[in-house]
Write a protein that holds these residues in place. Structure first.
Motif, PDB file in Angstrom:
ATOM      1  N   VAL A  98     -37.694 100.011  38.701  1.00  0.00           N
ATOM      2  CA  VAL A  98     -36.336  99.588  38.319  1.00  0.00           C
ATOM      3  C   VAL A  98     -35.830 100.321  37.075  1.00  0.00           C
ATOM      4  CG1 VAL A  98     -36.453  97.325  39.432  1.00  0.00           C
ATOM      5  CG2 VAL A  98     -37.226  97.555  37.052  1.00  0.00           C
ATOM      6  N   LEU A  99     -36.751 100.963  36.324  1.00  0.00           N
ATOM      7  CA  LEU A  99     -36.331 101.692  35.118  1.00  0.00           C
ATOM      8  C   LEU A  99     -36.430 103.207  35.261  1.00  0.00           C
ATOM      9  CD1 LEU A  99     -39.369 102.154  34.602  1.00  0.00           C
ATOM     10  CD2 LEU A  99     -39.235 100.515  32.749  1.00  0.00           C
ATOM     11  N   ASN A 100     -36.843 103.703  36.434  1.00  0.00           N
ATOM     12  CA  ASN A 100     -37.063 105.154  36.581  1.00  0.00           C
ATOM     13  C   ASN A 100     -35.833 105.983  36.203  1.00  0.00           C
ATOM     14  OD1 ASN A 100     -39.523 104.429  37.652  1.00  0.00           O
ATOM     15  ND2 ASN A 100     -39.065 105.092  39.753  1.00  0.00           N
ATOM     16  N   LEU A 153     -46.553 113.340  36.695  1.00  0.00           N
ATOM     17  CA  LEU A 153     -45.493 113.429  37.709  1.00  0.00           C
ATOM     18  C   LEU A 153     -45.584 112.203  38.612  1.00  0.00           C
ATOM     19  CD1 LEU A 153     -43.280 115.623  38.320  1.00  0.00           C
ATOM     20  CD2 LEU A 153     -44.684 116.274  40.280  1.00  0.00           C
ATOM     21  N   GLY A 154     -45.487 111.031  37.976  1.00  0.00           N
ATOM     22  CA  GLY A 154     -45.500 109.771  38.711  1.00  0.00           C
ATOM     23  C   GLY A 154     -44.080 109.355  39.045  1.00  0.00           C
ATOM     24  N   ARG A 155     -43.850 108.042  39.062  1.00  0.00           N
ATOM     25  CA  ARG A 155     -42.518 107.518  39.424  1.00  0.00           C
ATOM     26  C   ARG A 155     -41.438 108.112  38.524  1.00  0.00           C
ATOM     27  NH1 ARG A 155     -45.890 102.374  39.945  1.00  0.00           N
ATOM     28  NH2 ARG A 155     -46.035 102.743  37.725  1.00  0.00           N
ATOM     29  N   ARG A 176     -53.874 114.486  37.132  1.00  0.00           N
ATOM     30  CA  ARG A 176     -55.285 114.656  37.496  1.00  0.00           C
ATOM     31  C   ARG A 176     -55.413 115.115  38.948  1.00  0.00           C
ATOM     32  NH1 ARG A 176     -56.970 108.877  35.603  1.00  0.00           N
ATOM     33  NH2 ARG A 176     -54.929 108.632  36.604  1.00  0.00           N
ATOM     34  N   SER A 177     -54.558 114.542  39.817  1.00  0.00           N
ATOM     35  CA  SER A 177     -54.570 115.036  41.207  1.00  0.00           C
ATOM     36  C   SER A 177     -53.184 115.537  41.577  1.00  0.00           C
ATOM     37  CB  SER A 177     -55.010 113.937  42.178  1.00  0.00           C
ATOM     38  OG  SER A 177     -54.995 112.681  41.570  1.00  0.00           O
ATOM     39  N   PRO A 178     -53.115 116.708  42.256  1.00  0.00           N
ATOM     40  CA  PRO A 178     -51.806 117.267  42.619  1.00  0.00           C
ATOM     41  C   PRO A 178     -51.091 116.381  43.635  1.00  0.00           C
ATOM     42  CG  PRO A 178     -53.592 118.580  43.586  1.00  0.00           C
ATOM     43  CD  PRO A 178     -54.237 117.562  42.703  1.00  0.00           C
TER      44      PRO A 178
END
Ligand code: NDP
Length: 320
Positions: A98-100, A153-155, A176-178
């Protein structure tokens, strides 16, 4: 059921959380986590849920024998001892997604403010210096042509990356993981990313692994044209090393929303001209904070109505 359930609120909370919870629950409010010692054993024993913005230590979890669920305000939940909660089978919820947009928008603003010195330019106008002294000095830096590395590079990191595409900058990232669903260039180490770019944007959670990971070596790798933007958590950066790097020209500038020991911001940082500093406001608009407040309340209501939380954190299980 119509049974009244008691929810504890330790410390300050968004007023909408309180208003929403009052409709459904009995509330017990204390000034801080540590003030739990002032509650009677009967009151502590009656607490079945909690809503918190900030600190929820193991000592507080221990003091509440029948606690089932902790609704934490914010997507980062490093203030909550999730390990202690998980060990007791207590569910912790946060407020993802909700805050992205708000946080990504703020990041772009902070990036431009840092590069183009707009806050200083506005202060110049307000101080009457435009008319008295002439135009504000040209900004030495520009967003044009920058190579931007995104740390996390998450939400939110993905929303930042997508906003940067129309700025025609080069974009790469380290996690850590692509991710298999993006075409941005991946670097398998933070140092490798810092060597490859001139602008680093950090949007990772506070964890033992991220703590101090942006250190003197990473800053050195970013180089003399380097710009660091941190909208994740203050603990990610070795803050004394950053201040030295900004003072001696190891990097060019920094834009920060988060700090090592909030709300304390070192005088050495404030004294620098090559920084743009915000007081942890990335998600801080009325509409976005209202959405976060609703998600805290909706998680607690869903838990006690259906035994299933809406947005549990991965370290704790979703249902009773
Ligand atoms: P997500 O969990 O969706 O994304 C986190 C990203 O960080 C993932 O890409 C993850 O990838 C990466 N990551 C985690 N650990 C590491 C590591 N050790 N090294 C490199 N990358 C890592 O979280 P959100 O995007 O929703 O939020 C991120 C953080 O931003 C929050 O935890 C919060 O602390 C902060 N935040 C700050 C705000 C502010 O007001 N300034 C507002 C909102 C959030 P992988 O697991 O593959 O490593």
């Amino acid at each position: 059921s119509s049974e009244r359930i008691t929810i504890l609120i330790p410390g300050r909370i968004h007023p909408r959380v309180r208003a929403r919870l009052t409709e459904r629950f009995d509330l017990v409010e204390i000034d801080s986590a540590d003030a739990v010692v002032a509650l009677t054993e009967e009151t502590r024993s009656g607490v079945r849920g909690a809503a918190v913005s900030g600190r929820f230590p193991a000592s507080l979890i221990e003091a509440l024998p029948h606690l089932q669920v902790i609704g934490s305000f914010g997507v980062g939940y490093d203030g909550v001892d999730v390990k202690a909660a998980a060990a007791r089978g207590i569910v912790v919820t946060n407020t993802p997604d909700v805050l992205n947009d708000e946080v990504a928008d703020t990041t772009i603003a902070l990036l431009l403010n840092t590069l183009r010195q707009f806050p200083a330019a506005e202060s110049y106008l307000r101080a009457g210096r435009w008319a008295a002294e002439g135009p504000f000095p040209l900004s030495p830096m520009s967003l044009k042509g920058r190579r931007i590395g995104i740390h996390g590079l998450g939400r939110i990191g993905l929303e930042i990356a997508e906003r940067l595409v129309p700025f025609k900058v080069d974009i790469s990232y380290h996690t850590r993981s692509p991710r298999s669903d993006v075409s941005f260039a991946y670097h398998d180490s933070l140092l490798g990313l810092a060597r490859a770019v001139d602008t680093l944007i950090s949007i990772v959670p506070a964890t033992p692994q991220t703590k101090g990971s942006i250190n003197a070596e990473v800053l050195e790798a970013l180089g003399p044209d380097g710009v660091l933007i941190n909208v994740g958590r203050g603990s990610t950066i070795d803050q004394p090393a950053l201040i030295r790097a900004l003072q001696d020209g190891t990097i060019a500038a920094a834009g920060l929303d988060v700090y090592a020991d909030e709300p304390q911001v070192p005088d050495d940082l404030i004294a620098l001209k090559n920084v743009s500093l915000l007081p942890h406001v990335a998600s801080a608009s009325v509409p976005t904070r209202n959405a976060m407040a609703d998600l805290v309340a909706n998680n607690l209501i869903a838990w006690f109505d259906s035994g299933k939380a809406l947005t549990p954190v991965p370290e704790t299980s979703a249902s009773s």
